[in-house]
Scaffold this motif. Structure first.
Motif, PDB file in Angstrom:
ATOM      1  N   HIS A  96      20.822  23.187 -54.609  1.00 14.51           N
ATOM      2  CA  HIS A  96      20.778  22.765 -53.107  1.00 14.51           C
ATOM      3  C   HIS A  96      19.132  23.544 -52.816  1.00 14.51           C
ATOM      4  CE1 HIS A  96      24.515  21.396 -52.876  1.00 14.51           C
ATOM      5  NE2 HIS A  96      25.113  22.079 -53.507  1.00 14.51           N
ATOM      6  N   ALA A  97      18.313  22.935 -52.457  1.00 17.93           N
ATOM      7  CA  ALA A  97      17.037  23.394 -52.124  1.00 17.93           C
ATOM      8  C   ALA A  97      16.750  22.926 -50.495  1.00 17.93           C
ATOM      9  CB  ALA A  97      15.927  22.674 -52.849  1.00 17.93           C
ATOM     10  N   THR A  98      15.922  23.694 -49.836  1.00 19.36           N
ATOM     11  CA  THR A  98      15.383  23.349 -48.650  1.00 19.36           C
ATOM     12  C   THR A  98      14.099  22.321 -48.886  1.00 19.36           C
ATOM     13  OG1 THR A  98      13.576  25.073 -48.873  1.00 19.36           O
ATOM     14  CG2 THR A  98      15.931  25.539 -47.902  1.00 19.36           C
ATOM     15  N   VAL A  99      14.137  21.636 -49.713  1.00 17.54           N
ATOM     16  CA  VAL A  99      12.866  20.480 -49.799  1.00 17.54           C
ATOM     17  C   VAL A  99      13.350  19.158 -50.084  1.00 17.54           C
ATOM     18  CG1 VAL A  99      11.246  22.147 -50.588  1.00 17.54           C
ATOM     19  CG2 VAL A  99      12.709  20.807 -52.286  1.00 17.54           C
ATOM     20  N   THR A 100      12.735  18.299 -49.815  1.00 22.43           N
ATOM     21  CA  THR A 100      13.393  16.972 -49.921  1.00 22.43           C
ATOM     22  C   THR A 100      13.647  16.268 -51.508  1.00 22.43           C
ATOM     23  OG1 THR A 100      11.322  15.753 -50.089  1.00 22.43           O
ATOM     24  CG2 THR A 100      11.969  16.059 -47.974  1.00 22.43           C
ATOM     25  N   LYS A 101      14.355  15.331 -51.655  1.00 23.06           N
ATOM     26  CA  LYS A 101      14.691  14.867 -52.825  1.00 23.06           C
ATOM     27  C   LYS A 101      13.551  14.540 -53.633  1.00 23.06           C
ATOM     28  CE  LYS A 101      19.474  12.929 -52.241  1.00 23.06           C
ATOM     29  NZ  LYS A 101      20.196  11.944 -52.054  1.00 23.06           N
ATOM     30  N   SER A 102      12.536  13.856 -53.013  1.00 18.14           N
ATOM     31  CA  SER A 102      11.369  13.584 -53.849  1.00 18.14           C
ATOM     32  C   SER A 102      10.637  14.919 -54.271  1.00 18.14           C
ATOM     33  CB  SER A 102      10.198  12.492 -52.914  1.00 18.14           C
ATOM     34  OG  SER A 102      10.089  13.254 -51.758  1.00 18.14           O
ATOM     35  N   THR A 103      10.646  15.694 -53.370  1.00 19.93           N
ATOM     36  CA  THR A 103       9.767  16.977 -53.937  1.00 19.93           C
ATOM     37  C   THR A 103      10.668  17.494 -55.114  1.00 19.93           C
ATOM     38  OG1 THR A 103       9.124  17.376 -51.634  1.00 19.93           O
ATOM     39  CG2 THR A 103       9.056  19.530 -52.798  1.00 19.93           C
ATOM     40  N   MET A 104      11.971  17.679 -54.754  1.00 22.04           N
ATOM     41  CA  MET A 104      12.806  18.247 -55.982  1.00 22.04           C
ATOM     42  C   MET A 104      12.434  17.414 -57.293  1.00 22.04           C
ATOM     43  SD  MET A 104      14.638  21.101 -55.359  1.00 22.04           S
ATOM     44  CE  MET A 104      15.726  21.111 -56.586  1.00 22.04           C
ATOM     45  N   SER A 105      12.359  16.054 -57.104  1.00 23.80           N
ATOM     46  CA  SER A 105      12.043  15.381 -58.375  1.00 23.80           C
ATOM     47  C   SER A 105      10.728  15.750 -59.011  1.00 23.80           C
ATOM     48  CB  SER A 105      11.892  13.874 -57.916  1.00 23.80           C
ATOM     49  OG  SER A 105      13.135  13.533 -57.650  1.00 23.80           O
ATOM     50  N   HIS A 106       9.744  16.193 -58.087  1.00 25.96           N
ATOM     51  CA  HIS A 106       8.278  16.610 -58.512  1.00 25.96           C
ATOM     52  C   HIS A 106       8.471  18.001 -59.154  1.00 25.96           C
ATOM     53  CE1 HIS A 106       4.291  17.875 -58.610  1.00 25.96           C
ATOM     54  NE2 HIS A 106       4.381  19.012 -58.020  1.00 25.96           N
TER      55      HIS A 106
END
Length: 102
Positions: free
Chosen positions: A45-55
């Motif tokens: 669980h992060a405070t960033v978007t899914k696309s940012t997590m993928s990066h």
């Protein structure tokens, strides 16, 4: 699912690893993996978007720090701790210890 690129650690330089660990989100991912072992991408669980997590997952994988495998429709991520330790002795332990203290 397509196969993902996982570099041989012999081909990864220290600067590449340190760059991957320089981001607070990626450092938190590595810390979570060190504590939990293999987990699904969605378990973080992060405070960033899914696309940012993928990066972030891609940067860590291409720096040789993580391994990602498919299991059905999910991706499981694990820390390549032993391999990183063999290539860069004491690095992950030092960084994780410093991150915990901070």
């Amino acid at each position: 699912m397509r196969d993902l690129y996982h570099p041989r650690l012999e081909d990864v330089g220290l600067a590449h690893v340190l760059h991957a660990l320089s981001d607070p989100v990626r450092l938190e991912i590595v810390r979570s993996l060190a504590e939990s072992g293999e987990i699904t991408c969605s378990a973080l669980h992060a405070t960033v978007t899914k696309s940012t997590m993928s990066h972030h997952f891609k940067v860590l994988r291409e720096a040789g720090l993580t391994h990602t495998r498919a299991s059905g429709t999910q991706r499981l991520i694990s820390l390549r701790q032993r391999e990183v330790e063999d290539r860069f002795p004491g690095l992950l332990d030092s960084i994780l210890h410093a991150a915990k203290a901070a």
